[in-house]
Motif scaffolding. Sequence first.
Motif, mmCIF file in Angstrom:
data_model
loop_
_atom_site.group_PDB
_atom_site.id
_atom_site.type_symbol
_atom_site.label_atom_id
_atom_site.label_comp_id
_atom_site.label_asym_id
_atom_site.label_seq_id
_atom_site.Cartn_x
_atom_site.Cartn_y
_atom_site.Cartn_z
ATOM 1 N N LEU A 190 26.530 -37.466 1.722
ATOM 2 C CA LEU A 190 26.002 -38.522 1.844
ATOM 3 C C LEU A 190 25.119 -38.571 2.519
ATOM 4 N N VAL A 191 24.055 -37.768 2.709
ATOM 5 C CA VAL A 191 22.988 -37.559 3.434
ATOM 6 C C VAL A 191 21.891 -36.605 2.903
ATOM 7 N N ARG A 192 22.637 -36.303 1.591
ATOM 8 C CA ARG A 192 21.562 -35.587 1.292
ATOM 9 C C ARG A 192 21.723 -35.583 -0.469
ATOM 10 N N PRO A 193 20.909 -35.492 -1.478
ATOM 11 C CA PRO A 193 19.299 -34.457 -1.473
ATOM 12 C C PRO A 193 18.780 -34.725 -0.512
ATOM 13 N N PHE A 194 18.154 -34.257 0.402
ATOM 14 C CA PHE A 194 15.960 -34.511 0.736
ATOM 15 C C PHE A 194 15.288 -34.814 0.224
ATOM 16 N N SER A 195 14.354 -35.547 0.286
ATOM 17 C CA SER A 195 13.179 -35.007 -0.739
ATOM 18 C C SER A 195 12.540 -34.638 -0.693
ATOM 19 N N THR A 196 11.456 -34.533 -1.614
ATOM 20 C CA THR A 196 10.824 -32.940 -1.844
ATOM 21 C C THR A 196 10.112 -32.740 -0.642
ATOM 22 N N ALA A 197 8.868 -34.442 -1.292
ATOM 23 C CA ALA A 197 9.038 -34.968 0.303
ATOM 24 C C ALA A 197 8.977 -34.677 1.578
ATOM 25 N N ASP A 198 10.264 -34.631 1.953
ATOM 26 C CA ASP A 198 10.378 -34.532 3.137
ATOM 27 C C ASP A 198 11.240 -32.792 3.844
ATOM 28 N N LEU A 199 10.958 -31.969 2.495
ATOM 29 C CA LEU A 199 11.210 -31.242 2.482
ATOM 30 C C LEU A 199 10.546 -30.002 3.010
ATOM 31 N N ALA A 200 9.063 -30.824 2.043
ATOM 32 C CA ALA A 200 7.557 -29.979 2.495
ATOM 33 C C ALA A 200 7.390 -30.728 3.610
ATOM 34 N N ALA A 201 7.549 -31.677 4.142
ATOM 35 C CA ALA A 201 7.071 -31.455 5.483
ATOM 36 C C ALA A 201 8.431 -31.071 6.452
ATOM 37 N N ALA A 202 9.432 -30.678 6.381
ATOM 38 C CA ALA A 202 10.433 -29.953 7.007
ATOM 39 C C ALA A 202 9.953 -28.415 7.210
ATOM 40 N N ILE A 203 9.612 -28.012 5.317
ATOM 41 C CA ILE A 203 8.787 -26.711 5.407
ATOM 42 C C ILE A 203 7.152 -26.547 6.358
ATOM 43 N N GLY A 204 6.820 -27.435 6.818
ATOM 44 C CA GLY A 204 5.687 -27.409 7.283
ATOM 45 C C GLY A 204 5.447 -27.309 8.835
ATOM 46 N N ARG A 205 6.416 -27.970 9.145
ATOM 47 C CA ARG A 205 6.472 -27.976 10.612
ATOM 48 C C ARG A 205 7.519 -26.779 10.960
ATOM 49 N N ALA A 206 8.021 -26.393 10.335
ATOM 50 C CA ALA A 206 9.151 -24.921 10.393
ATOM 51 C C ALA A 206 7.686 -23.408 10.739
ATOM 52 N N GLY A 207 6.775 -24.122 9.439
ATOM 53 C CA GLY A 207 5.731 -23.000 9.035
ATOM 54 C C GLY A 207 5.039 -22.859 10.002
ATOM 55 N N LYS A 208 4.492 -23.661 11.120
ATOM 56 C CA LYS A 208 3.394 -23.884 11.852
ATOM 57 C C LYS A 208 4.131 -22.661 13.383
ATOM 58 N N VAL A 209 5.696 -23.243 13.750
ATOM 59 C CA VAL A 209 6.298 -22.295 14.625
ATOM 60 C C VAL A 209 6.246 -20.952 14.012
ATOM 61 N N PHE A 210 6.782 -20.617 13.030
ATOM 62 C CA PHE A 210 6.580 -18.819 12.057
ATOM 63 C C PHE A 210 5.649 -18.695 12.921
ATOM 64 N N LEU A 211 4.552 -18.585 12.931
ATOM 65 C CA LEU A 211 2.725 -18.929 12.359
ATOM 66 C C LEU A 211 3.039 -18.407 14.389
ATOM 67 N N SER A 212 2.767 -18.796 14.382
ATOM 68 C CA SER A 212 2.917 -18.528 16.614
ATOM 69 C C SER A 212 3.603 -17.253 16.994
ATOM 70 N N GLU A 213 4.508 -17.227 16.126
ATOM 71 C CA GLU A 213 5.215 -16.164 16.109
ATOM 72 C C GLU A 213 5.142 -14.811 16.055
ATOM 73 N N GLY A 214 4.338 -15.001 15.186
ATOM 74 C CA GLY A 214 3.826 -13.636 14.474
ATOM 75 C C GLY A 214 4.497 -13.065 12.395
ATOM 76 N N ILE A 215 4.935 -14.563 12.224
ATOM 77 C CA ILE A 215 5.841 -14.507 10.942
ATOM 78 C C ILE A 215 5.191 -14.457 10.346
ATOM 79 N N THR A 216 4.802 -13.615 9.071
ATOM 80 C CA THR A 216 3.963 -14.182 7.829
ATOM 81 C C THR A 216 4.913 -14.065 6.373
ATOM 82 N N SER A 217 6.561 -13.852 6.673
ATOM 83 C CA SER A 217 6.711 -14.130 5.314
ATOM 84 C C SER A 217 8.140 -14.445 5.603
ATOM 85 N N VAL A 218 8.724 -14.895 4.881
ATOM 86 C CA VAL A 218 10.339 -15.778 5.232
ATOM 87 C C VAL A 218 11.454 -15.478 3.970
#
Length: 545
Positions: A190-218
Amino acid sequence: MHADLVVDNVRALTMDPRRPRASAIAVWQGHIVALDDDASDMGADHRVDGGGAVLVPGFYDAHNHMAAFGRLLTEIDAGPMRSLAELYDAIGERARTLPEDSWIIGSGYDQARLGGHPSRVMLDAVAPGRRVLVNHRTTHMLIASSAVFDMLDAMRPDFPVAPGGLIERDDEGLPTGLVGEQAMAPFRALVRPFSTADLAAAIGRAGKVFLSEGITSVCEAGIGNSAIVGSSPIELAAYQRLRETGDLPVRVQAMVAMENLHDIGSHAEDGLELGLDLGVRTGLGDDWLSIGALKMFTDGALSSRTAAMSTPFLDHGGTGVMQFEPHEIAHIAAQAHRAGWQLAIHAIGDRAVDAALGAIERAVRESPLPDPRHRIEHASVVRPDQLTRFAALGVIPSIQGRFVWELGDGIIDGLGTDRIDWTYRHRSFRQAGLSTPGGSDRPVAAGAPLLGMQAMVHRVTASGREFSPGEAVSAYEALCAYTVHAAYACRQEHSKGRLRPGFLADLALLDDDPTTVAPDRIGTISVLATLVGGHVAFDLPGLFR
């Protein structure tokens, strides 16, 4: 050689037995080119004094859900909540602030912390007529409001439930709101699929957190169509868009969910029934974005009491859920293995681990291939006899050390003390000669690798109870999990996981040494800077400015 960057005056833990420590590092065109005096003596466009900080390879989270975590950052985060009243208040407040046609989404609730599952009736009370979905922290269950059930005509007792799924109903046949495992598919649709734009924004938000924790690969543990994981049938397009624009924050290997395999109609000589179009499989891609293993499912989760156990949960009476029959799992695994896929089979309860090991045994017996490097994701409850099978097959147990801290108290209540020694193993796997990649399963648990390492070493629950302390490992072994072993599990050990000339210049600079501080302080270490391919992606004190 003239380097792009030289970092002097560091205490580098290289994870390379040939040169375990170094004091300087040189980077050229995204790769490490020299260490120690060879680096210090090199001319450079940019030279930084590390101030004696500890340098380690960028952390690699071998099992996470990046897009889901990025979405959670804009949803109601039920993870920290400690009462149902707190959750209901948050839902009511969101209902007052959002337009009436908006979905109200929450994620991360844990019934053990809240004192029970939320209910459909209470969702209706605090958000009358609104479409509300609240996802369990494991993502193996959800709670829905009446408006959501009505959209599917699922209030009626004869609403069909997919095999391996559940819709809980009360004595009158009305749904309590709880939906689990394969039955979640129509609700999530009912709420999926998410749009590519929404997913790209979510990935970007997550990536900022990951980088602050020393994560470079997932490793993204499941993309595409799936009842449990996945956000869109074209989910990879979001990652590829970010890769093309240079905005992919960290390096990503994406597992493909098993539901995406289909009859490909290949030539009879190929002997393949199932696959992806064009023969896409594990290994396609580059250092930034690649296709990893095939993500397969067997059971549910321990916290939701849907993990498939050989003996019942003490506080529940059930033995969990098998989402697919063992023969179905074995058939898909054999087909995928033959096609060249690395397998990553989700198996948490010991009954599910039996099914996963059996599927891998059949696959490699029918089609012997060099270095298949198959994985069992989580491998949460593993009996002693199963350890022998892991070792014989060389199966990689993909573990999440942080589960001990965050889930441990509830797991003790469900399994009792007799089975805890089999649960969330680490040392036993290492003693069996197996690689043990570190992962978080974020957003199921906190994803900071240093917190995960602390749990691997300290082995205590959030309430302070010891949890199978015999499975504790050294801090160095914990660091290996998030570097060397993670790279190996993702078939990237030749370019990631060590500080060695020729490897990618993915680096994390720490304010203390995780291998020497007290075990209960590992998680308090600060990440000062994170570099991906020699480029500064996070810089807390501004050392590189």
